[in-house]
Design a protein around this motif. Structure first.
Motif, PDB file in Angstrom:
ATOM      1  N   MET A   1       0.834  -1.391  -0.084  1.00 38.48           N
ATOM      2  CA  MET A   1      -0.114   0.031  -0.096  1.00 38.48           C
ATOM      3  C   MET A   1       0.779   1.246  -0.053  1.00 38.48           C
ATOM      4  O   MET A   1       0.581   2.297  -0.479  1.00 38.48           O
ATOM      5  CB  MET A   1      -0.883  -0.010   1.129  1.00 38.48           C
ATOM      6  N   GLN A   2       1.944   1.245   0.835  1.00 39.81           N
ATOM      7  CA  GLN A   2       2.812   2.500   0.663  1.00 39.81           C
ATOM      8  C   GLN A   2       3.496   2.501  -0.380  1.00 39.81           C
ATOM      9  O   GLN A   2       3.529   3.977  -0.828  1.00 39.81           O
ATOM     10  CB  GLN A   2       3.851   2.422   1.736  1.00 39.81           C
ATOM     11  N   ALA A   3       3.793   1.570  -1.096  1.00 36.71           N
ATOM     12  CA  ALA A   3       4.757   1.620  -2.254  1.00 36.71           C
ATOM     13  C   ALA A   3       3.841   2.285  -3.353  1.00 36.71           C
ATOM     14  O   ALA A   3       4.130   3.138  -4.205  1.00 36.71           O
ATOM     15  CB  ALA A   3       5.097   0.514  -2.701  1.00 36.71           C
ATOM     16  N   LEU A   4       2.235   1.876  -3.444  1.00 31.36           N
ATOM     17  CA  LEU A   4       1.518   2.280  -4.411  1.00 31.36           C
ATOM     18  C   LEU A   4       1.104   3.664  -4.056  1.00 31.36           C
ATOM     19  O   LEU A   4       0.908   4.451  -5.116  1.00 31.36           O
ATOM     20  CB  LEU A   4       0.196   1.421  -4.049  1.00 31.36           C
ATOM     21  N   ALA A   5       0.958   4.147  -2.821  1.00 30.96           N
ATOM     22  CA  ALA A   5       0.778   5.455  -2.611  1.00 30.96           C
ATOM     23  C   ALA A   5       1.950   6.632  -2.972  1.00 30.96           C
ATOM     24  O   ALA A   5       1.524   7.869  -3.503  1.00 30.96           O
ATOM     25  CB  ALA A   5       0.419   5.539  -0.945  1.00 30.96           C
ATOM     26  N   GLU A   6       3.148   6.043  -2.942  1.00 35.55           N
ATOM     27  CA  GLU A   6       4.350   6.851  -3.556  1.00 35.55           C
ATOM     28  C   GLU A   6       4.234   6.739  -4.998  1.00 35.55           C
ATOM     29  O   GLU A   6       4.432   7.761  -5.469  1.00 35.55           O
ATOM     30  CB  GLU A   6       5.457   6.434  -2.757  1.00 35.55           C
ATOM     31  N   ASP A   7       3.898   5.715  -5.572  1.00 39.56           N
ATOM     32  CA  ASP A   7       3.736   5.606  -6.932  1.00 39.56           C
ATOM     33  C   ASP A   7       2.828   6.623  -7.700  1.00 39.56           C
ATOM     34  O   ASP A   7       2.948   7.300  -8.665  1.00 39.56           O
ATOM     35  CB  ASP A   7       3.715   4.247  -7.442  1.00 39.56           C
ATOM     36  N   VAL A   8       1.471   6.475  -7.123  1.00 40.51           N
ATOM     37  CA  VAL A   8       0.702   7.327  -7.665  1.00 40.51           C
ATOM     38  C   VAL A   8       0.186   8.851  -7.102  1.00 40.51           C
ATOM     39  O   VAL A   8      -0.334   9.271  -7.528  1.00 40.51           O
ATOM     40  CB  VAL A   8      -0.907   6.487  -7.737  1.00 40.51           C
ATOM     41  N   ARG A   9       0.971   8.820  -5.864  1.00 41.40           N
ATOM     42  CA  ARG A   9       0.858  10.106  -5.193  1.00 41.40           C
ATOM     43  C   ARG A   9      -0.345  10.352  -4.617  1.00 41.40           C
ATOM     44  O   ARG A   9      -0.732  11.456  -4.832  1.00 41.40           O
ATOM     45  CB  ARG A   9       1.717  11.226  -5.960  1.00 41.40           C
ATOM     46  N   GLU A  10      -1.012   9.129  -4.216  1.00 46.55           N
ATOM     47  CA  GLU A  10      -2.418   9.458  -3.754  1.00 46.55           C
ATOM     48  C   GLU A  10      -2.812   8.579  -2.563  1.00 46.55           C
ATOM     49  O   GLU A  10      -1.776   7.490  -2.246  1.00 46.55           O
ATOM     50  CB  GLU A  10      -3.257   9.231  -4.917  1.00 46.55           C
ATOM     51  N   THR A  11      -3.762   8.779  -1.654  1.00 45.63           N
ATOM     52  CA  THR A  11      -4.385   7.855  -0.736  1.00 45.63           C
ATOM     53  C   THR A  11      -4.448   6.469  -0.928  1.00 45.63           C
ATOM     54  O   THR A  11      -5.469   6.465  -1.957  1.00 45.63           O
ATOM     55  CB  THR A  11      -5.277   8.706   0.442  1.00 45.63           C
ATOM     56  N   VAL A  12      -3.947   5.590  -0.363  1.00 50.10           N
ATOM     57  CA  VAL A  12      -4.371   4.281  -0.502  1.00 50.10           C
ATOM     58  C   VAL A  12      -4.966   3.778   0.787  1.00 50.10           C
ATOM     59  O   VAL A  12      -4.693   3.877   1.762  1.00 50.10           O
ATOM     60  CB  VAL A  12      -3.181   3.249  -1.173  1.00 50.10           C
ATOM     61  N   LEU A  13      -6.135   2.869   0.554  1.00 47.76           N
ATOM     62  CA  LEU A  13      -7.098   2.403   1.684  1.00 47.76           C
ATOM     63  C   LEU A  13      -7.197   0.952   1.603  1.00 47.76           C
ATOM     64  O   LEU A  13      -7.111   0.230   0.458  1.00 47.76           O
ATOM     65  CB  LEU A  13      -8.577   3.166   1.666  1.00 47.76           C
ATOM     66  N   LEU A  14      -7.434   0.462   2.684  1.00 47.21           N
ATOM     67  CA  LEU A  14      -7.652  -1.030   2.980  1.00 47.21           C
ATOM     68  C   LEU A  14      -8.999  -1.111   3.756  1.00 47.21           C
ATOM     69  O   LEU A  14      -9.061  -0.593   4.623  1.00 47.21           O
ATOM     70  CB  LEU A  14      -6.526  -1.907   3.779  1.00 47.21           C
ATOM     71  N   THR A  15      -9.842  -2.184   3.102  1.00 47.96           N
ATOM     72  CA  THR A  15     -11.282  -2.138   3.572  1.00 47.96           C
ATOM     73  C   THR A  15     -11.490  -3.641   3.697  1.00 47.96           C
ATOM     74  O   THR A  15     -11.265  -4.401   2.854  1.00 47.96           O
ATOM     75  CB  THR A  15     -12.172  -1.419   2.877  1.00 47.96           C
ATOM     76  N   ARG A  16     -12.591  -3.766   4.757  1.00 46.38           N
ATOM     77  CA  ARG A  16     -13.087  -5.275   4.660  1.00 46.38           C
ATOM     78  C   ARG A  16     -14.756  -5.144   4.939  1.00 46.38           C
ATOM     79  O   ARG A  16     -15.209  -3.894   5.384  1.00 46.38           O
ATOM     80  CB  ARG A  16     -12.701  -5.755   6.130  1.00 46.38           C
ATOM     81  N   ARG A  17     -15.451  -5.854   4.714  1.00 45.81           N
ATOM     82  CA  ARG A  17     -16.777  -6.070   4.844  1.00 45.81           C
ATOM     83  C   ARG A  17     -17.077  -7.051   5.807  1.00 45.81           C
ATOM     84  O   ARG A  17     -16.838  -8.418   5.475  1.00 45.81           O
ATOM     85  CB  ARG A  17     -17.590  -5.978   3.776  1.00 45.81           C
ATOM     86  N   THR A  18     -18.104  -6.981   6.673  1.00 44.18           N
ATOM     87  CA  THR A  18     -18.818  -8.056   7.410  1.00 44.18           C
ATOM     88  C   THR A  18     -20.156  -7.634   7.496  1.00 44.18           C
ATOM     89  O   THR A  18     -20.661  -6.532   8.107  1.00 44.18           O
ATOM     90  CB  THR A  18     -18.190  -7.899   8.820  1.00 44.18           C
ATOM     91  N   GLY A  19     -21.037  -8.684   6.761  1.00 48.18           N
ATOM     92  CA  GLY A  19     -22.438  -8.375   6.657  1.00 48.18           C
ATOM     93  C   GLY A  19     -22.536  -7.037   5.773  1.00 48.18           C
ATOM     94  O   GLY A  19     -22.070  -6.734   4.768  1.00 48.18           O
ATOM     95  N   ASP A  20     -23.302  -6.142   6.552  1.00 46.59           N
ATOM     96  CA  ASP A  20     -23.716  -4.862   5.874  1.00 46.59           C
ATOM     97  C   ASP A  20     -22.925  -3.715   6.295  1.00 46.59           C
ATOM     98  O   ASP A  20     -22.881  -2.726   6.183  1.00 46.59           O
ATOM     99  CB  ASP A  20     -25.044  -4.382   6.236  1.00 46.59           C
ATOM    100  N   LEU A  21     -21.620  -4.180   7.107  1.00 46.77           N
ATOM    101  CA  LEU A  21     -20.616  -3.100   7.400  1.00 46.77           C
ATOM    102  C   LEU A  21     -19.309  -3.041   6.760  1.00 46.77           C
ATOM    103  O   LEU A  21     -18.826  -4.243   6.740  1.00 46.77           O
ATOM    104  CB  LEU A  21     -20.657  -3.382   9.132  1.00 46.77           C
ATOM    105  N   VAL A  22     -19.051  -1.952   6.101  1.00 47.57           N
ATOM    106  CA  VAL A  22     -17.651  -1.791   5.332  1.00 47.57           C
ATOM    107  C   VAL A  22     -16.900  -0.826   6.197  1.00 47.57           C
ATOM    108  O   VAL A  22     -17.374   0.336   6.492  1.00 47.57           O
ATOM    109  CB  VAL A  22     -18.007  -1.131   4.102  1.00 47.57           C
ATOM    110  N   VAL A  23     -15.568  -1.326   6.597  1.00 45.04           N
ATOM    111  CA  VAL A  23     -14.837  -0.442   7.361  1.00 45.04           C
ATOM    112  C   VAL A  23     -13.385  -0.250   6.883  1.00 45.04           C
ATOM    113  O   VAL A  23     -12.915  -1.390   6.231  1.00 45.04           O
ATOM    114  CB  VAL A  23     -14.704  -1.131   8.776  1.00 45.04           C
ATOM    115  N   CYS A  24     -12.920   0.861   6.989  1.00 43.68           N
ATOM    116  CA  CYS A  24     -11.470   1.062   6.622  1.00 43.68           C
ATOM    117  C   CYS A  24     -10.727   0.608   7.718  1.00 43.68           C
ATOM    118  O   CYS A  24     -10.743   1.099   8.811  1.00 43.68           O
ATOM    119  CB  CYS A  24     -11.609   2.635   6.395  1.00 43.68           C
ATOM    120  N   VAL A  25     -10.046  -0.499   7.106  1.00 42.12           N
ATOM    121  CA  VAL A  25      -9.150  -1.121   8.225  1.00 42.12           C
ATOM    122  C   VAL A  25      -7.675  -0.323   8.428  1.00 42.12           C
ATOM    123  O   VAL A  25      -7.170  -0.339   9.566  1.00 42.12           O
ATOM    124  CB  VAL A  25      -8.879  -2.371   7.934  1.00 42.12           C
ATOM    125  N   ASP A  26      -7.094   0.052   7.451  1.00 42.95           N
ATOM    126  CA  ASP A  26      -5.855   0.955   7.216  1.00 42.95           C
ATOM    127  C   ASP A  26      -5.797   1.738   5.843  1.00 42.95           C
ATOM    128  O   ASP A  26      -6.614   1.741   5.124  1.00 42.95           O
ATOM    129  CB  ASP A  26      -4.752  -0.377   7.377  1.00 42.95           C
TER     130      ASP A  26
END
Length: 262
Positions: free
Chosen positions: A97-122
């Protein structure tokens, strides 16, 4: 935040149930709650509500807010950190994720879903060009808006996706937000065929999201990695190039997850 006790509350009399009900009163619009509001929510006397509140304060789950009332305590942050570690996703995903953020120079998010809940993990941010976005660690995202949520829903069985969408409150965040269930289910099918999701101004007017699925060793979609960029910096002509980079990183993370599980 309702002042009415939940319908089955009288059948749930344990201290743990009441503590959980107090903690779930907090959200983005209610960062501080009063003892009176807690008493109304639980349907108990204020003196009883304050006893529960003080127990949570003693355990560092809550603390007294400077202007009155109660806010979440540091113990909640500690638990959130441990929750991220227990998934094992952050440790595996962050280098890519950090390598991608530096490559595209934008924010990169990691998300998960449990049921109807989608959460930004990192998240990982470019040191040269970070985007001020609201997707903080632990933030809950809507099912019907945003590239990450759509990717996480796209590889679910269609009947499950439809059921979740029909039961959810499908808010319209911008004029581009889809709120029709049939249109959303059709959109999910296009995302599966394409292999990734692109949203432009559907959750935030000035943000473009590009997301791809992260898979477990068995091929199940368990998370999503996304780029969130200002629309003024990511023109439509560049979307396909960035999408390929996001897909590559999703593949790297999936491979590392498989190795970690082996």
């Amino acid at each position: 935040m309702s002042g009415t006790a939940s319908p089955n509350y009288r059948d749930r009399n344990s201290t743990a149930d009441r503590a959980l009900d107090i903690l779930t009163m907090f959200d983005d619009t209610h960062l501080v709650v009063s003892g009176t509001a807690v008493a109304e929510r639980l349907g108990v006397a204020r003196s009883t509500a304050y006893r529960y509140l003080q127990s949570l304060v003693a355990g560092r789950f809550l603390e007294e807010a400077p202007g009155g009332g109660f806010r979440l305590g540091l113990r909640v942050l500690e638990i959130a950190r441990l929750a991220r570690r227990s998934y094992g996703l952050s440790e595996v995903a962050l280098p890519s994720m950090q390598a991608l953020a530096e490559d595209v120079r934008e924010t990169v998010l990691l998300t998960r879903r449990t049921g109807d809940l989608v959460v930004c993990v990192d998240r990982a941010e470019s040191e040269t060009r970070a985007v001020r976005i609201s997707y903080e660690r632990g933030s809950a995202l809507p099912l019907n808006a945003g590239a990450a949520a759509l990717v996480l829903l796209a590889w679910s069985p269609e009947d499950e996706a439809r059921r979740l969408l029909e039961a959810a409150e499908l808010r319209r965040f911008t004029p581009a937000t889809l709120t029709d269930v049939d249109a959303l289910v059709e959109r999910l099918g296009r995302i599966r065929r394409l292999g990734y999701s692109v949203t432009r101004g559907e959750l935030d007017l000035d943000v473009v999201g590009i997301s791809a699925p992260i898979r477990s060793q068995g091929g199940q979609v368990v998370a999503a990695v996304s780029v969130a960029a200002l629309a003024s910096r990511l023109y439509p002509e560049a979307e396909a190039e960035v999408a390929q980079k996001v897909l590559a990183v999703a593949g790297e993370i999936s491979e590392r997850l498989a190795l970690a599980a082996a």
